[in-house]
Each structure stands twice: as C-alpha cells, then as structure tokens.
Design a protein around this motif. Sequence first.
Motif, PDB file in Angstrom:
ATOM      1  N   ASP A   7       0.901  -1.267  -0.046  1.00  0.00           N
ATOM      2  CA  ASP A   7      -0.196  -0.013   0.173  1.00  0.00           C
ATOM      3  C   ASP A   7       0.891   1.050   0.021  1.00  0.00           C
ATOM      4  O   ASP A   7       0.336   2.211  -0.691  1.00  0.00           O
ATOM      5  CB  ASP A   7      -0.871   0.060   1.355  1.00  0.00           C
ATOM      6  CG  ASP A   7      -1.901  -1.189   0.925  1.00  0.00           C
ATOM      7  OD1 ASP A   7      -2.101  -1.545   0.181  1.00  0.00           O
ATOM      8  OD2 ASP A   7      -2.503  -1.596   2.215  1.00  0.00           O
ATOM      9  N   LYS A   8       2.000   1.028   0.725  1.00  0.00           N
ATOM     10  CA  LYS A   8       2.928   2.260   0.880  1.00  0.00           C
ATOM     11  C   LYS A   8       3.333   2.487  -0.626  1.00  0.00           C
ATOM     12  O   LYS A   8       3.706   3.759  -0.980  1.00  0.00           O
ATOM     13  CB  LYS A   8       4.091   2.041   1.880  1.00  0.00           C
ATOM     14  CG  LYS A   8       3.754   2.267   3.173  1.00  0.00           C
ATOM     15  CD  LYS A   8       4.862   2.097   3.904  1.00  0.00           C
ATOM     16  CE  LYS A   8       4.497   1.609   5.386  1.00  0.00           C
ATOM     17  NZ  LYS A   8       5.788   1.171   6.186  1.00  0.00           N
ATOM     18  N   SER A   9       3.828   1.814  -1.524  1.00  0.00           N
ATOM     19  CA  SER A   9       4.295   1.672  -2.630  1.00  0.00           C
ATOM     20  C   SER A   9       3.523   2.449  -3.785  1.00  0.00           C
ATOM     21  O   SER A   9       3.869   3.084  -4.491  1.00  0.00           O
ATOM     22  CB  SER A   9       4.648   0.239  -3.397  1.00  0.00           C
ATOM     23  OG  SER A   9       3.634  -0.546  -3.552  1.00  0.00           O
ATOM     24  N   ALA A  10       2.079   2.513  -3.374  1.00  0.00           N
ATOM     25  CA  ALA A  10       1.130   3.254  -4.199  1.00  0.00           C
ATOM     26  C   ALA A  10       1.155   4.520  -4.145  1.00  0.00           C
ATOM     27  O   ALA A  10       1.026   5.202  -4.954  1.00  0.00           O
ATOM     28  CB  ALA A  10      -0.210   2.711  -3.897  1.00  0.00           C
ATOM     29  N   LEU A  11       2.081   4.979  -3.317  1.00  0.00           N
ATOM     30  CA  LEU A  11       2.235   6.541  -2.973  1.00  0.00           C
ATOM     31  C   LEU A  11       3.052   7.103  -3.828  1.00  0.00           C
ATOM     32  O   LEU A  11       3.146   8.147  -4.031  1.00  0.00           O
ATOM     33  CB  LEU A  11       2.334   6.803  -1.379  1.00  0.00           C
ATOM     34  CG  LEU A  11       1.399   6.330  -0.392  1.00  0.00           C
ATOM     35  CD1 LEU A  11       1.741   6.500   1.000  1.00  0.00           C
ATOM     36  CD2 LEU A  11      -0.006   7.045  -0.726  1.00  0.00           C
ATOM     37  N   MET A  33       3.231  10.921  -5.122  1.00  0.00           N
ATOM     38  CA  MET A  33       3.725  11.893  -4.448  1.00  0.00           C
ATOM     39  C   MET A  33       4.842  12.762  -5.387  1.00  0.00           C
ATOM     40  O   MET A  33       4.896  13.849  -5.545  1.00  0.00           O
ATOM     41  CB  MET A  33       4.715  11.367  -3.441  1.00  0.00           C
ATOM     42  CG  MET A  33       3.942  10.871  -2.185  1.00  0.00           C
ATOM     43  SD  MET A  33       4.846  10.330  -0.930  1.00  0.00           S
ATOM     44  CE  MET A  33       5.872  11.557  -0.074  1.00  0.00           C
ATOM     45  N   GLU A  34       5.389  12.004  -6.218  1.00  0.00           N
ATOM     46  CA  GLU A  34       6.512  12.795  -7.344  1.00  0.00           C
ATOM     47  C   GLU A  34       5.515  13.412  -8.705  1.00  0.00           C
ATOM     48  O   GLU A  34       5.744  14.388  -8.691  1.00  0.00           O
ATOM     49  CB  GLU A  34       7.563  11.919  -7.622  1.00  0.00           C
ATOM     50  CG  GLU A  34       8.720  12.460  -8.130  1.00  0.00           C
ATOM     51  CD  GLU A  34       9.304  13.678  -7.055  1.00  0.00           C
ATOM     52  OE1 GLU A  34       9.387  14.996  -7.419  1.00  0.00           O
ATOM     53  OE2 GLU A  34       9.459  13.483  -5.849  1.00  0.00           O
ATOM     54  N   PRO A  63      13.362   3.472   1.947  1.00  0.00           N
ATOM     55  CA  PRO A  63      13.773   4.536   1.692  1.00  0.00           C
ATOM     56  C   PRO A  63      13.386   5.431   0.460  1.00  0.00           C
ATOM     57  O   PRO A  63      13.495   6.681   0.341  1.00  0.00           O
ATOM     58  CB  PRO A  63      15.091   4.079   1.161  1.00  0.00           C
ATOM     59  CG  PRO A  63      15.237   2.609   2.134  1.00  0.00           C
ATOM     60  CD  PRO A  63      14.057   2.271   2.122  1.00  0.00           C
ATOM     61  N   ALA A  64      12.750   4.681  -0.714  1.00  0.00           N
ATOM     62  CA  ALA A  64      12.177   5.043  -1.766  1.00  0.00           C
ATOM     63  C   ALA A  64      11.076   6.243  -1.601  1.00  0.00           C
ATOM     64  O   ALA A  64      10.687   7.346  -2.034  1.00  0.00           O
ATOM     65  CB  ALA A  64      11.449   4.094  -2.663  1.00  0.00           C
ATOM     66  N   LEU A  65      10.248   5.859  -0.382  1.00  0.00           N
ATOM     67  CA  LEU A  65       9.131   6.705  -0.051  1.00  0.00           C
ATOM     68  C   LEU A  65       9.807   8.105   0.766  1.00  0.00           C
ATOM     69  O   LEU A  65       9.227   8.979   0.675  1.00  0.00           O
ATOM     70  CB  LEU A  65       8.180   5.660   0.929  1.00  0.00           C
ATOM     71  CG  LEU A  65       6.820   6.562   1.139  1.00  0.00           C
ATOM     72  CD1 LEU A  65       5.885   6.811  -0.112  1.00  0.00           C
ATOM     73  CD2 LEU A  65       6.069   5.383   2.102  1.00  0.00           C
ATOM     74  N   MET A  66      10.518   7.621   1.806  1.00  0.00           N
ATOM     75  CA  MET A  66      11.277   8.800   2.397  1.00  0.00           C
ATOM     76  C   MET A  66      11.848   9.916   1.721  1.00  0.00           C
ATOM     77  O   MET A  66      11.756  10.849   2.059  1.00  0.00           O
ATOM     78  CB  MET A  66      12.145   8.165   3.678  1.00  0.00           C
ATOM     79  CG  MET A  66      11.483   7.707   4.821  1.00  0.00           C
ATOM     80  SD  MET A  66      12.585   7.096   5.974  1.00  0.00           S
ATOM     81  CE  MET A  66      13.551   8.325   6.472  1.00  0.00           C
ATOM     82  N   SER A  67      12.553   9.259   0.466  1.00  0.00           N
ATOM     83  CA  SER A  67      13.414  10.390  -0.253  1.00  0.00           C
ATOM     84  C   SER A  67      12.393  11.306  -0.886  1.00  0.00           C
ATOM     85  O   SER A  67      12.670  12.310  -1.435  1.00  0.00           O
ATOM     86  CB  SER A  67      14.180   9.626  -1.219  1.00  0.00           C
ATOM     87  OG  SER A  67      13.322   8.702  -2.229  1.00  0.00           O
ATOM     88  N   ARG A  68      11.093  10.976  -0.905  1.00  0.00           N
ATOM     89  CA  ARG A  68      10.098  11.893  -1.751  1.00  0.00           C
ATOM     90  C   ARG A  68       9.466  13.031  -0.863  1.00  0.00           C
ATOM     91  O   ARG A  68       8.728  13.913  -1.250  1.00  0.00           O
ATOM     92  CB  ARG A  68       8.962  10.840  -2.362  1.00  0.00           C
ATOM     93  CG  ARG A  68       9.199  10.065  -3.364  1.00  0.00           C
ATOM     94  CD  ARG A  68       8.261   9.384  -4.032  1.00  0.00           C
ATOM     95  NE  ARG A  68       8.459   8.758  -5.333  1.00  0.00           N
ATOM     96  CZ  ARG A  68       9.372   7.930  -5.651  1.00  0.00           C
ATOM     97  NH1 ARG A  68      10.336   7.224  -4.870  1.00  0.00           N
ATOM     98  NH2 ARG A  68       9.561   7.439  -6.807  1.00  0.00           N
ATOM     99  N   PHE A  69       9.754  12.811   0.667  1.00  0.00           N
ATOM    100  CA  PHE A  69       9.365  14.012   1.388  1.00  0.00           C
ATOM    101  C   PHE A  69      10.169  15.238   1.427  1.00  0.00           C
ATOM    102  O   PHE A  69      11.446  14.855   1.443  1.00  0.00           O
ATOM    103  CB  PHE A  69       9.163  13.439   2.749  1.00  0.00           C
ATOM    104  CG  PHE A  69       8.104  12.640   2.954  1.00  0.00           C
ATOM    105  CD1 PHE A  69       6.780  13.216   3.315  1.00  0.00           C
ATOM    106  CD2 PHE A  69       8.077  11.133   3.024  1.00  0.00           C
ATOM    107  CE1 PHE A  69       5.629  12.516   3.466  1.00  0.00           C
ATOM    108  CE2 PHE A  69       6.829  10.530   3.211  1.00  0.00           C
ATOM    109  CZ  PHE A  69       5.648  10.862   3.435  1.00  0.00           C
ATOM    110  N   ASP A  70       9.865  16.329   1.214  1.00  0.00           N
ATOM    111  CA  ASP A  70      10.543  17.483   1.198  1.00  0.00           C
ATOM    112  C   ASP A  70      11.131  17.857   2.622  1.00  0.00           C
ATOM    113  O   ASP A  70      12.431  17.923   2.614  1.00  0.00           O
ATOM    114  CB  ASP A  70       9.741  18.743   0.719  1.00  0.00           C
ATOM    115  CG  ASP A  70       9.507  18.628  -0.464  1.00  0.00           C
ATOM    116  OD1 ASP A  70      10.278  18.410  -1.399  1.00  0.00           O
ATOM    117  OD2 ASP A  70       8.132  18.502  -0.936  1.00  0.00           O
ATOM    118  N   SER A  84      18.750   5.171   0.405  1.00  0.00           N
ATOM    119  CA  SER A  84      18.772   3.521   0.215  1.00  0.00           C
ATOM    120  C   SER A  84      18.717   2.949   1.560  1.00  0.00           C
ATOM    121  O   SER A  84      18.701   1.763   1.557  1.00  0.00           O
ATOM    122  CB  SER A  84      20.206   3.504  -0.409  1.00  0.00           C
ATOM    123  OG  SER A  84      21.348   3.629   0.468  1.00  0.00           O
ATOM    124  N   GLY A  85      18.632   3.695   2.556  1.00  0.00           N
ATOM    125  CA  GLY A  85      18.358   3.163   3.834  1.00  0.00           C
ATOM    126  C   GLY A  85      19.816   2.756   4.706  1.00  0.00           C
ATOM    127  O   GLY A  85      19.487   2.335   5.819  1.00  0.00           O
TER     128      GLY A  85
END
Length: 694
Positions: A398-402, A406-407, A453-460, A623-624
């Motif tokens: 479900d997280k990967s759907a974001l 986001m981008e 990491p892929a999700l976190m890197s999209r937050f400003d 990348s974590g």
Amino acid sequence: MPADPVAKWEEFLRSRYWDDILKLADSYPDERSLKIQFSDLEKFDPDFAEELMENPDETIEAARTAILELDLPMDVYLDRAHVRIVELPRNFKTRELRSDHIGKLLAIDGLVRTATEVRPKIVSAAFQCQRCGFTFFKEQTGNKFEDQNLKCMNQACDRGGPFKLLLAQSKFVDAQKIRVQESPEDLRGGQQPQTLDVELEDDLAGRIFPGDRVIVNGVLKSYQRTNPQQGKSTYFDLFHKGVSVEMKDQEFEEIDISAEDEEAIMEMSRDPEIYEKIKDSIAPSIYGYDDVKEALGLQLVSGFEKHLPDGARIRGDIHILLVGDPGIAKSQLLRYMVKLSPRGIYTSGKSSTSAGLTATAVKDELGDGRWTIEAGALVLADKGIAAIDEMDKMNNEDKSALHEAMEQQTISVAKAGVMATLKSRCSLLAAANPKLGRFDKYEPIAPQINLTPALMSRFDLIFVLTDDPDTKRDSAIAEHILKSNYAGELSTQKPWNPEISQEDIDNALTVIEPAIDPEMLRKYVAYARKNVFPTLTEEAKEFFLNYYVGLRTQGQDSNKPVPVTARQLEALIRLGEASARLRLSREVTGVDAQRVVKILEACLRKVGVDPETGFLDADIIASGTTKSTRDRTKSVMDIIKEVSRENQGPAPREDVLNRAEELGIERSKAEEIIDRMRRDGDVFEPRPGMLKLP
C-alpha cells in the motif's frame, strides 16, 4: 397555494430580482440559471415560501412560467431559463430522511463520492405516425421511456400506431447522476456513511466532481424496488431531483475574496510579523513546535507547478513527514491542517488500502453497470492536503502506491479493462511512529523509521519529534494544556450554568486564540495561491547554489558519503517560493533562501547524518544504509571470499570475525553486518558456524 402563483412570482421577481433577470437575459443562453435566496422569498411572503417547501414541483414550474410572461426590455425569450432556489433554512443528512420528506424541497449536505458522465436525456419525444405521417410530441417526465399505449393525435387518424421516434425533432437536456455521501466528520463512532443518488440536469450537469463538498437543494423522490424473482417490492428507494447546488468547500483558488478581504490581506502581508502570526494560527491549542508550524504554513501555500518547454512538469506541492514518539500531538496537527485546507482528507494508515488511497475499479451502479474508476483519498484531496496518520502501520504494497502520487502527482490505473490517469495534485502530510514505539536515543534515527527509503526520499521535510523530559518546557506545556482544558470546560458548561459569563470564556480562550482567524487565513492562502507566482532573485539563486554545491563538495572524497541529492535542491526551491508567497512577494529573496535552508538543515541534521562519521549522508534516506555501513559490508564480503578460497570451502564465522577485527572493524559491528547479510540472502550458512556466499 395562492390563487395565482404565476402572478405572485411575477410580483416577487419584479420587486426583488429585476436586475438579476436583466443580467440573465443579457448573458442568455450561456447562463440559464436565476438564483433566488430562500430568505428573500420568506421575507416577501412567508406563506408562499412555505408553499414552495411543501409543493416544490408546481411552485417552481409557476416560477418558470412567470419568467416567460415578464415583459423584458430586450428581445429575448427565456424558454430554457431555470429558477434555482438556494440557501434553504436547514440542511439534512441522508440518515435523517423519512417518508414524510418525499415530495418536499430539501437541502442535502455531503461529499460527492462518484459522478457519472454527462449524457443527453430525452424530455420531449417526437413520434411520427406511420399510417398518416402526422408528428406529435410526448413529454417524458419519469426515468422510464414512455412509448406504450400511444394514440395518434391526428383526429382524422386516431390509430394506435405504429410510431417512429424522430430523434432530430425530439428535445434533449444534459443530465448527470452523482452520489452524495455523508461527510465523515458528521458521523458518530461506528456509523457507516450513508449515500443518496442525485439527478442533475441542464446547466447543473458537468460542474460537480468526486471530492467536492456540496449542499444539493432539490425535491426528494422515491421509486419502487423490483426483484427479478419476487417482482415489485413494498419497499421504495429514495433519490434527489436537484434544483440547485451550492459548493461548500472549493479549491483554494475558488474561494471568493471580496474587495474588503483583499484590502485586509494586503495589510496583513505588509506586517513584518506575518510569519509569526501564521505560525500562531496553526493549531494554537498545541504548545511549541515552532519549526514544524512554520513548515506547515509553507505547505499551505506551497510552491507552484511548472511546465517546461520539453513537456516535463515540476511539482510545486510540499510533502512533510512527522515522525515522533507517541503522545506529542502529531495527529492533532494533521487534523487541524485538514480543517484549514478546503479539500482536506484525513485517513489513518492501518485502515487504508492502496485502492482506498489511490483509486479502484468498480461496477457503475449509477449508470449502465460498466466498470468505472472510483477515486480514493489522494484523488479526492486534489489541490488540497491529504493527511495520512500512522503511516508506519501501512502494508508495504500500500505504501508503494504512494510513489507515483507523491512525485508525478498522478495515479495511473489499469484494471478491469479501464485505463485511466487521475490527478492527485495534493500536498501530503504524513505522521508515523518509530519502529519500537519510541525512539532509542543511543541508536541512529533513520533505521528506526519504519518506512522504505524510496518513500522517505520523496518527502521535502522530515521532522523528528522526540519527547525528552525538560522541566522548563514540560511546565509550559502542562500550563498550556490545563488552560486549554479550562477554556473548554467553561464553554461546555455555559448553556446550563448562569454564573459563567461570556467574558470569562473569552478571557480563558485567549490562550488558544489563533492570531489570524481560520477563515481569514484560508482567504489569505487562497489569494497567495491564485495571484502570487514568485521568481528566484540572483541573490537567492546564488545562496541555494553555494549551499548545495558546498555540501556536495564534502562528498567528492571517495571516503566520504554523498551529503545531499538534487531532490533536496528542488525542495529548497519549492520552500523558497512558498516563503515568498506567504508575504505575497513576487520575488524569492536571499532572506527567504536563508529561512528555508535553516528549516531543511534542521531536518537533515536529525535524519540524514551518519552517526559514526558525523557527515551528512543522503544514502540514509535514499537507500536506507549509510556509506560507512556499505563500505564495511563490502569489506566483510571480501573477507568471506578470501577465507573461503583459503579453506577451499565455507568460511568459519570466527575466522571471518577475527580477520575483520584486524582490519579495524569492531567485532560487534562485523557480527551485525553478517546477521543482516543472512537476512537479506547475501550470505548463507550451509552448516552452523560456517559462511558461504551464494
């Protein structure tokens, strides 16, 4: 009903709405609706207003007839004009509707869940008699096409057919169905939101979209349920025949701003304390968090999206993540921001699926049963703020759907033969708890955040909020909470306690009084988003360039990590534009650049620092793992290879650990690396105590 309702309407329209009718006639047929305030009709004649509520069909038809009979100064025949009654005295929820309400004029309040395509609906069918060639018209009032038991209107013929439907001469009107769901905030715990189908016609069709919060004024109708096995049922279903639609929550850009409002907004923008005031206006009941509130103020206005000549698009919305210990009011901040934003949607991670957040394919019950796309939370929050609480509790799928939402700020769906791309141009505000419930101050923060990491890197911006005991701060927070609760107690008791005066309540409420009224703040933000599109000054460009390049220079040495990536530079530009927008400036100055660099630096220092080296390391978020951990992992893999070659078989774990110590890697760190490599499948144990690379 009065003896002559048409004459009554004529008298009312001439006395109260003559200018509006002339304006309508001037713009007819592009504009076809005359909006009439119910309160004006009630002041004119209360009995006639009551009659409108009780018998709306006949009364509104009389109003249309009255418009046609008015003697206008211009040569216009308003045969397609509509009377739209707005601002009825009471709004109903769907669950409050009863059989007594059928046939009455009602206002339904709710959120648009789905909307069908706009399609032509026949209202007057032209039939041609195939025996004598005579053409006559049959009005189509219900939902079922009436072509049975017809008789030719030609008296010389008077036969029962056959008849041919002449589409070219028939009269059509645009029609659309929408499904209105009860607003989530109006529900009591455990209640399912109920829905009501609404039919809209002519110029009302095509203006409503999923996610809009609306008040639909219309006539409540009913139709009989049918079952293929049992035939007609004694139960009836309800639907609403829309007369007018009032938008409750528009996008920021659609909020009406009067000339007085604009004057007050310009006055506010000249105030040197504007940043402080906006900070104090965001969740005033929560003490402290000045840096977070400043960032949330920037998120409200955000940057603006840019379309480049090569077709590329750069997003302007700012995404913020709050990670912190329990009980530090993260959820309260989220809920307050959703209230401030016109199209704010709040959802909790544990109870949200990817389909609920993005979109899902469903059978269209309103239309003809085809598969259609039903919008999820991120689509409903388009041009607003989507708040996701408890984000760490969501499933990884479900997280990967974001990621795309986001981008790219779109949601692509390919399900059940439906290919669609929906827009989700919203700012994401998320809250999450650490993996173990509370941060361990002796461990680096990044690995404790349970997000990919892929999700976190999209937050400003990523804010880490820890609950550390501090006598002075704790006293201030406790005092603030006690005062806030006292103010709440007084305002709750006032209705039945005569000893409590309004002055006592006002004095108690000063502690949680926002510096800027929420409605005024929304107008201020709306004005900024609609009219202000700042550009970077040379000073700001140079400041961002020097900061970014200065940090990147630290990573040029092969032994040092990459400190920041281009994503952080884009975040700085967005934040800089938002900072200029907050004071309605056309330019992003050096002061704006310094302000936002300070905010970003504070976030990076909390999350993006390698605790071993003290250097900023972008890989922690991207990348974590840190560069130092990656280097050590490579060294351990080389040792396993070397020992395996010497032994001509699996490498003994003890030998690997001893060799790692000789190279300066702590034994505990080497053991931790081997355990992680085993978990990830990079190394395995053919038998206990022996290591082998795959």
